[in-house]
Design a protein around this motif. Structure first.
Motif, short mmCIF file in Angstrom:
data_model
loop_
_atom_site.label_atom_id
_atom_site.label_comp_id
_atom_site.label_asym_id
_atom_site.label_seq_id
_atom_site.Cartn_x
_atom_site.Cartn_y
_atom_site.Cartn_z
N UNK A 2 10.27 -16.72 4.60
CA UNK A 2 9.53 -16.91 3.36
C UNK A 2 9.27 -15.58 2.68
N UNK A 3 9.11 -15.63 1.39
CA UNK A 3 8.89 -14.42 0.60
C UNK A 3 7.39 -14.20 0.39
N UNK A 4 6.69 -13.97 1.50
CA UNK A 4 5.24 -13.77 1.46
C UNK A 4 4.90 -12.53 2.28
N UNK A 5 4.05 -11.68 1.74
CA UNK A 5 3.60 -10.48 2.45
C UNK A 5 2.73 -10.91 3.64
N UNK A 6 2.98 -10.31 4.81
CA UNK A 6 2.25 -10.69 6.01
C UNK A 6 0.81 -10.15 6.04
N UNK A 7 0.52 -9.13 5.25
CA UNK A 7 -0.83 -8.55 5.27
C UNK A 7 -1.70 -9.00 4.12
N UNK A 8 -1.13 -9.20 2.94
CA UNK A 8 -1.94 -9.54 1.78
C UNK A 8 -1.78 -10.99 1.34
N UNK A 9 -0.73 -11.67 1.81
CA UNK A 9 -0.50 -13.05 1.39
C UNK A 9 0.13 -13.15 0.01
N UNK A 10 0.55 -12.04 -0.54
CA UNK A 10 1.15 -12.01 -1.88
C UNK A 10 2.51 -12.71 -1.83
N UNK A 11 2.72 -13.68 -2.74
CA UNK A 11 3.95 -14.46 -2.76
C UNK A 11 4.56 -14.51 -4.15
N UNK A 12 5.62 -15.33 -4.32
CA UNK A 12 6.27 -15.43 -5.63
C UNK A 12 5.34 -16.03 -6.69
N UNK A 49 6.56 -5.62 10.67
CA UNK A 49 6.00 -6.56 9.71
C UNK A 49 6.85 -6.55 8.45
N UNK A 50 6.78 -7.64 7.68
CA UNK A 50 7.44 -7.73 6.38
C UNK A 50 6.32 -7.74 5.34
N UNK A 51 6.10 -6.57 4.72
CA UNK A 51 4.97 -6.43 3.81
C UNK A 51 5.43 -5.93 2.44
N UNK A 52 4.58 -6.12 1.45
CA UNK A 52 4.88 -5.67 0.10
C UNK A 52 4.65 -4.16 0.00
N UNK A 53 5.26 -3.55 -1.00
CA UNK A 53 5.11 -2.11 -1.20
C UNK A 53 3.65 -1.77 -1.51
N UNK A 54 2.96 -2.64 -2.24
CA UNK A 54 1.54 -2.38 -2.55
C UNK A 54 0.69 -2.46 -1.29
N UNK A 55 1.04 -3.35 -0.36
CA UNK A 55 0.29 -3.44 0.90
C UNK A 55 0.52 -2.19 1.74
N UNK A 56 1.72 -1.65 1.69
CA UNK A 56 2.02 -0.42 2.44
C UNK A 56 1.18 0.73 1.91
N UNK A 57 1.02 0.81 0.59
CA UNK A 57 0.16 1.85 0.01
C UNK A 57 -1.30 1.62 0.41
N UNK A 58 -1.73 0.36 0.48
CA UNK A 58 -3.10 0.05 0.87
C UNK A 58 -3.36 0.44 2.32
N UNK A 59 -2.37 0.22 3.19
CA UNK A 59 -2.50 0.60 4.60
C UNK A 59 -2.66 2.11 4.70
N UNK A 60 -1.85 2.87 3.96
CA UNK A 60 -1.96 4.32 3.97
C UNK A 60 -3.33 4.77 3.42
N UNK A 61 -3.78 4.11 2.37
CA UNK A 61 -5.05 4.48 1.74
C UNK A 61 -6.24 4.25 2.67
N UNK A 62 -6.19 3.17 3.44
CA UNK A 62 -7.31 2.84 4.34
C UNK A 62 -7.28 3.65 5.63
N UNK A 63 -6.17 4.35 5.91
CA UNK A 63 -6.13 5.20 7.09
C UNK A 63 -5.39 4.59 8.26
#
Length: 96
Positions: A2-12, A49-63
């Motif tokens: 499925x085309x859904x981010x595993x961390x944020x739930x962001x989908x089509x 994990x299969x995550x969105x680019x925005x979620x990857x930035x959020x993971x970096x931002x939160x530490x």
């Protein structure tokens, strides 16, 4: 898969293609998903994990993955991410 981010739930999402003549046809906006391996400090291993680019930035931002999952809502996480979140919480309580 499925085309859904595993961390944020962001989908089509859906919308319209609008031509120069103002003709409208339906289209899909797909999330920018990437297959990544994130390191967990508490578990001392990588988690795929299969995550969105925005979620990857959020993971970096939160530490890091551990801190991101600690604040993440359970309803947004996939089954895999929820399992990892519980493993990390268990490892951190045993460590303290």
């Amino acid at each position: 898969m499925s085309r859904v981010c595993e961390l944020t739930g962001k989908g089509p999402m859906t919308g319209n293609n609008v031509s120069h003549a103002n003709n409208k046809t339906r289209r899909r906006f797909l999330p920018n998903l990437n297959d990544v391996t994130l390191q967990s400090e508490a578990l001392n291993r990588g988690i795929k994990l299969r995550i969105s680019a925005s979620a990857l930035r959020s993971v970096d931002h939160r530490g890091g993955l551990d801190k991101f999952l600690a604040k993440a809502k359970d309803s947004d996480l996939s089954a895999t991410a929820l399992k990892v979140k519980k493993e990390i919480a268990k490892a951190q309580t045993a460590e303290a």
